[in-house]
Design a protein around this motif. Structure first.
Motif, PDB file in Angstrom:
ATOM      1  N   PHE A  43      56.572 -65.495 -51.446  1.00  0.00           N
ATOM      2  CA  PHE A  43      55.262 -65.832 -51.997  1.00  0.00           C
ATOM      3  C   PHE A  43      54.354 -64.615 -51.836  1.00  0.00           C
ATOM      4  O   PHE A  43      54.094 -64.173 -50.711  1.00  0.00           O
ATOM      5  CB  PHE A  43      54.655 -67.024 -51.257  1.00  0.00           C
ATOM      6  N   THR A  44      53.886 -64.085 -52.939  1.00  0.00           N
ATOM      7  CA  THR A  44      53.037 -62.898 -52.880  1.00  0.00           C
ATOM      8  C   THR A  44      51.781 -63.096 -53.723  1.00  0.00           C
ATOM      9  O   THR A  44      51.780 -63.861 -54.696  1.00  0.00           O
ATOM     10  CB  THR A  44      53.798 -61.653 -53.377  1.00  0.00           C
ATOM     11  N   GLY A  48      43.868 -65.673 -49.753  1.00  0.00           N
ATOM     12  CA  GLY A  48      43.156 -66.913 -50.043  1.00  0.00           C
ATOM     13  C   GLY A  48      43.575 -67.633 -51.299  1.00  0.00           C
ATOM     14  O   GLY A  48      42.822 -68.469 -51.804  1.00  0.00           O
ATOM     15  N   THR A  49      44.756 -67.340 -51.837  1.00  0.00           N
ATOM     16  CA  THR A  49      45.178 -68.006 -53.072  1.00  0.00           C
ATOM     17  C   THR A  49      46.175 -69.136 -52.822  1.00  0.00           C
ATOM     18  O   THR A  49      46.612 -69.789 -53.760  1.00  0.00           O
ATOM     19  CB  THR A  49      45.798 -66.991 -54.045  1.00  0.00           C
ATOM     20  N   GLY A  50      46.567 -69.362 -51.547  1.00  0.00           N
ATOM     21  CA  GLY A  50      47.385 -70.532 -51.232  1.00  0.00           C
ATOM     22  C   GLY A  50      48.826 -70.266 -50.883  1.00  0.00           C
ATOM     23  O   GLY A  50      49.648 -71.181 -50.913  1.00  0.00           O
ATOM     24  N   LYS A  51      49.171 -69.045 -50.504  1.00  0.00           N
ATOM     25  CA  LYS A  51      50.572 -68.717 -50.209  1.00  0.00           C
ATOM     26  C   LYS A  51      51.096 -69.490 -49.002  1.00  0.00           C
ATOM     27  O   LYS A  51      52.092 -70.214 -49.097  1.00  0.00           O
ATOM     28  CB  LYS A  51      50.714 -67.204 -49.964  1.00  0.00           C
ATOM     29  N   THR A  54      50.929 -73.382 -49.490  1.00  0.00           N
ATOM     30  CA  THR A  54      52.009 -73.875 -50.343  1.00  0.00           C
ATOM     31  C   THR A  54      53.340 -73.842 -49.604  1.00  0.00           C
ATOM     32  O   THR A  54      54.176 -74.745 -49.760  1.00  0.00           O
ATOM     33  CB  THR A  54      52.099 -73.031 -51.627  1.00  0.00           C
ATOM     34  N   ALA A  55      53.544 -72.811 -48.793  1.00  0.00           N
ATOM     35  CA  ALA A  55      54.782 -72.707 -48.014  1.00  0.00           C
ATOM     36  C   ALA A  55      54.908 -73.886 -47.048  1.00  0.00           C
ATOM     37  O   ALA A  55      55.990 -74.467 -46.889  1.00  0.00           O
ATOM     38  CB  ALA A  55      54.808 -71.388 -47.253  1.00  0.00           C
ATOM     39  N   LYS A  56      53.812 -74.271 -46.391  1.00  0.00           N
ATOM     40  CA  LYS A  56      53.849 -75.390 -45.443  1.00  0.00           C
ATOM     41  C   LYS A  56      54.118 -76.707 -46.163  1.00  0.00           C
ATOM     42  O   LYS A  56      54.880 -77.556 -45.674  1.00  0.00           O
ATOM     43  CB  LYS A  56      52.521 -75.459 -44.689  1.00  0.00           C
ATOM     44  N   ASP A 175      54.527 -65.227 -57.741  1.00  0.00           N
ATOM     45  CA  ASP A 175      53.275 -64.460 -57.671  1.00  0.00           C
ATOM     46  C   ASP A 175      52.086 -65.403 -57.814  1.00  0.00           C
ATOM     47  O   ASP A 175      51.901 -66.032 -58.864  1.00  0.00           O
ATOM     48  CB  ASP A 175      53.247 -63.395 -58.765  1.00  0.00           C
ATOM     49  N   PHE A 176      51.274 -65.468 -56.775  1.00  0.00           N
ATOM     50  CA  PHE A 176      50.079 -66.311 -56.790  1.00  0.00           C
ATOM     51  C   PHE A 176      48.937 -65.568 -57.466  1.00  0.00           C
ATOM     52  O   PHE A 176      48.653 -64.420 -57.144  1.00  0.00           O
ATOM     53  CB  PHE A 176      49.689 -66.693 -55.358  1.00  0.00           C
TER      54      PHE A 176
END
Length: 499
Positions: A43-44, A48-51, A54-56, A175-176
Motif C-alpha cells: 500500500f503506497t 493520511g490517505t488510509g494506507k 485499510t491494512a487493518k 496506490d492510494f
C-alpha cells in the motif's frame, strides 16, 4: 485522559467507511468474497490517505468468518474482530522506522512459521517499510517469495521508490490517491454533525482545501476548529485557526500588485508582516488568490469550484474583469517559483517584495526573463537543426561563412560521412556577386571531386543563388584564382589548378 482526537475517534472500522479509495476497497472486498487473497500487498501513497487503516480492516476481514455475509467487511462481533491491538495474536503490526535492522527481519522469518491462533491467516502489517535496511530487505525476501500458506504481508509506505525491485515484484501494489476536496468536505460535515457542531458550508470547504487531499490532515484541522468558538463555525474562524491572511488583506495586496502601485505594495506587505504574518505564508496566500482569480475568469462553474462566501466571490469577480489571463499566469509562475527560494533566503521579506514588484511592473505579455530565455533558445537552434526543418537556421546570403554554416548544419542533420573529411580543410568566399568559391586542401578536394560534388552543390544552392566554384588551395595566388574564375563563365565547374 478522556478526550480522543477526532482522527482516532472516527477512524474507519469497515471498508464502507473508507473514503476516496473506491478503486482499492472494491478490489480487496472482491478478493475476500471470491477467496482469491494474495500473500503480499504493498500500500503506497501520500500521508493520511488510509494506507494503514485499510491494512487493518483488510487484516481483520480476511480472518473474519462472517465477512462474506457482510459484503467483505469484518463483522465486528466475532472473536477475531473483537480482539484489537496486541490482544489479537494473528495480526502483528510493526513499525519499520524504529525496527529496521536485519535482526528484525530474521525474527519475522522465524515466527512466521507458527500457524495463526484464531483466524485463517497470520497477517504482518509493516508500516513505513521503506525504512528497512538493505540487509533486512534481503532477509525478508525469501519469506515474501515462498511464505507459508497461512502467512500474509501488508507493506505500507509513503516512499515506494526506496523499496528494492525484488520486493516490489513480489507484492500486489495498490496506490492510494489524494482525496478530492468535495469528498473531504462531506466527510468533515458528517463528523461535525455527529459532534453537534454548527458550521457554515464555506468553513467546511476551507478546512477540506487546507487538508490538500489528506483525510487525517483535514480531520486534524477540523479538530482544531471545533473549539475555536462556542457558536457556529464561520469561514473567518477557519482562516484565523489556519493562520491564513484574511481574504480582505490579500485581496487588497493583490489589487495593488495588479494595478502596479509600487508604494502601496510595499506599505501593505510591511503592514501585514508587522501584524505577525509569515512571509512564506503570505506568498502562498497571494498565489492562491491569483489562482482563484484565474478560476473565476476561465471557469463557468467557478462558484461551485471555489465555494466561497458571496461577498468574497463578488470581490473576486470584480478583480477578474480587470486583469488578463497572461498576467495571472505570469504572477502565479513567479510566486510558485519563489516558494523554494524563501526557505533559504537571507532576507525573505526583501525577496518577496522584489517578486511582487516584478509582477507589478510586467504586463505578463513580455518580460526580461522571458526574452532572455527566448534568446537563449534561438542561440541554440543551429545546434538543434533537423533535416525536416532546415530553415530554422537563418542564413545571411551575403556572408559566405553564414552560407557554409547552413550547408554544414544541413549535412550534419543527414549524417553525411563527408563531415570528417571536408569541414576542417575548406574555406569559402564570394567572388564579387557572381561566384561562391570553395577553396579546398588537396585531400578535401580529392574527396569532394570523387564523391560529393553533387551533394555540396545542391546544398549550397539551397542557401544562395551564386555559381559554385571549387579550387585547390596549394600555391594559388589571388590573381590565379581570379583568372580561373573569369574563364568559368556561367557554368558550375571544378577547377584542378595543379601546375
Amino acid at each position: 485522559m478522556n478526550y480522543v482526537a477526532l482522527y482516532r475517534k472516527y477512524r474507519p472500522e469497515i471498508f464502507d467507511d473508507v473514503i476516496g479509495q473506491d478503486h482499492i476497497v472494491n478490489t480487496l472486498r472482491n478478493q475476500i468474497l471470491r477467496d482469491k487473497v494474495s500473500h503480499a500487498y504493498l500500500f503506497t501513497g501520500t500521508r493520511g490517505t488510509g494506507k494503514t487503516t485499510t491494512a487493518k480492516i483488510f487484516a481483520r476481514a480476511v480472518n473474519c468468518p462472517e465477512a462474506k455475509k457482510h459484503n467483505g467487511n469484518p463483522c465486528g462481533e466475532c472473536a477475531v474482530c473483537s480482539d484489537r491491538g496486541s490482544a489479537n495474536l494473528d495480526i502483528i503490526e510493526m513499525d519499520a522506522a524504529s525496527n529496521n535492522g536485519v535482526d528484525y527481519a530474521r525474527d519475522i522469518r522465524e515466527k512466521v512459521q507458527y500457524p495463526p491462533v484464531n483466524g485463517k491467516y497470520k497477517v504482518y502489517i509493516i508500516d513505513e517499510v521503506h525504512m528497512l535496511s538493505v540487509g533486512a530487505f534481503n532477509a525478508l525476501l525469501k519469506t515474501l517469495e515462498e511464505p507459508p500458506s497461512h502467512a500474509m504481508f501488508i507493506l505500507c509506505t509513503t516512499e515506494v521508490h526506496k523499496i528494492p525491485a525484488t520486493i516490489l515484484s513480489r507484492c500486489m501494489r495498490f496506490d492510494f490517491r489524494l482525496v478530492p476536496t468535495p469528498v473531504l468536505a462531506e466527510h468533515i460535515a458528517k463528523i461535525y454533525d455527529k459532534e453537534g457542531k454548527k458550521y457554515d458550508k464555506e468553513a467546511v470547504s476551507a478546512i477540506a482545501q487546507a487538508g490538500e487531499g489528506s483525510v487525517r490532515d483535514s480531520v486534524s484541522i477540523a479538530d482544531r476548529c471545533l473549539s475555536v468558538s462556542g457558536g457556529k463555525l464561520t469561514y473567518n474562524d477557519v482562516l484565523s485557526v489556519l493562520g491564513v491572511s484574511s481574504k480582505t488583506s490579500v485581496a487588497s495586496l493583490a489589487n495593488s500588485v495588479l494595478n502596479g502601485d509600487v508604494g502601496q505594495i510595499l506599505a501593505e506587505i510591511n503592514e501585514t508582516v508587522a501584524n505577525g504574518k509569515d512571509v512564506a505564508r503570505l506568498s502562498k496566500d497571494l498565489s492562491l488568490y491569483f489562482r482563484d482569480l484565474l478560476t473565476v475568469k476561465t471557469c463557468q462553474n467557478a462558484r461551485d469550484i471555489l465555494c466561497l462566501p458571496t461577498d468574497v466571490y463578488g470581490a473576486l469577480q470584480a478583480s477578474a474583469e480587470k486583469v488578463t489571463v497572461k498576467k495571472l499566469l505570469y504572477a502565479i509562475d513567479i510566486l510558485v517559483g519563489l516558494e523554494n527560494g524563501l526557505k533559504y533566503a537571507l532576507s525573505p521579506l526583501m525577496l518577496f517584495e522584489a517578486s511582487a514588484l516584478k509582477i507589478a511592473c510586467s504586463s505578463g505579455e513580455v518580460d526580461v526573463d522571458g526574452l532572455d530565455k527566448r534568446i537563449t533558445r534561438l542561440e541554440q537552434l543551429p545546434q538543434n537543426i533537423s533535416a525536416e526543418n532546415q530553415s530554422v537556421y537563418i542564413v545571411d546570403k551575403s556572408n559566405a561563412k553564414s552560407v557554409w554554416r547552413g550547408v554544414k548544419l544541413s549535412l550534419e542533420a543527414k549524417n553525411e560521412p563527408l563531415l570528417s573529411g571536408v569541414w576542417k580543410d575548406v574555406s569559402v568566399s564570394f567572388d564579387g556577386e557572381r561566384n561562391f568559391v570553395v577553396t579546398c586542401s588537396n585531400g578535401a578536394y580529392l574527396l569532394v571531386d570523387m564523391q560529393y560534388r553533387a551533394v555540396l552543390e545542391k546544398e549550397i544552392r539551397k542557401f544562395c543563388d551564386n555559381k559554385v566554384v571549387f579550387v585547390k588551395s596549394d600555391q594559388l595566388s589571388e590573381g590565379e584564382i581570379d583568372r580561373q574564375l573569369k574563364g568559368l563563365g556561367d557554368n558550375v565547374k571544378f577547377e584542378n589548378n595543379k601546375k
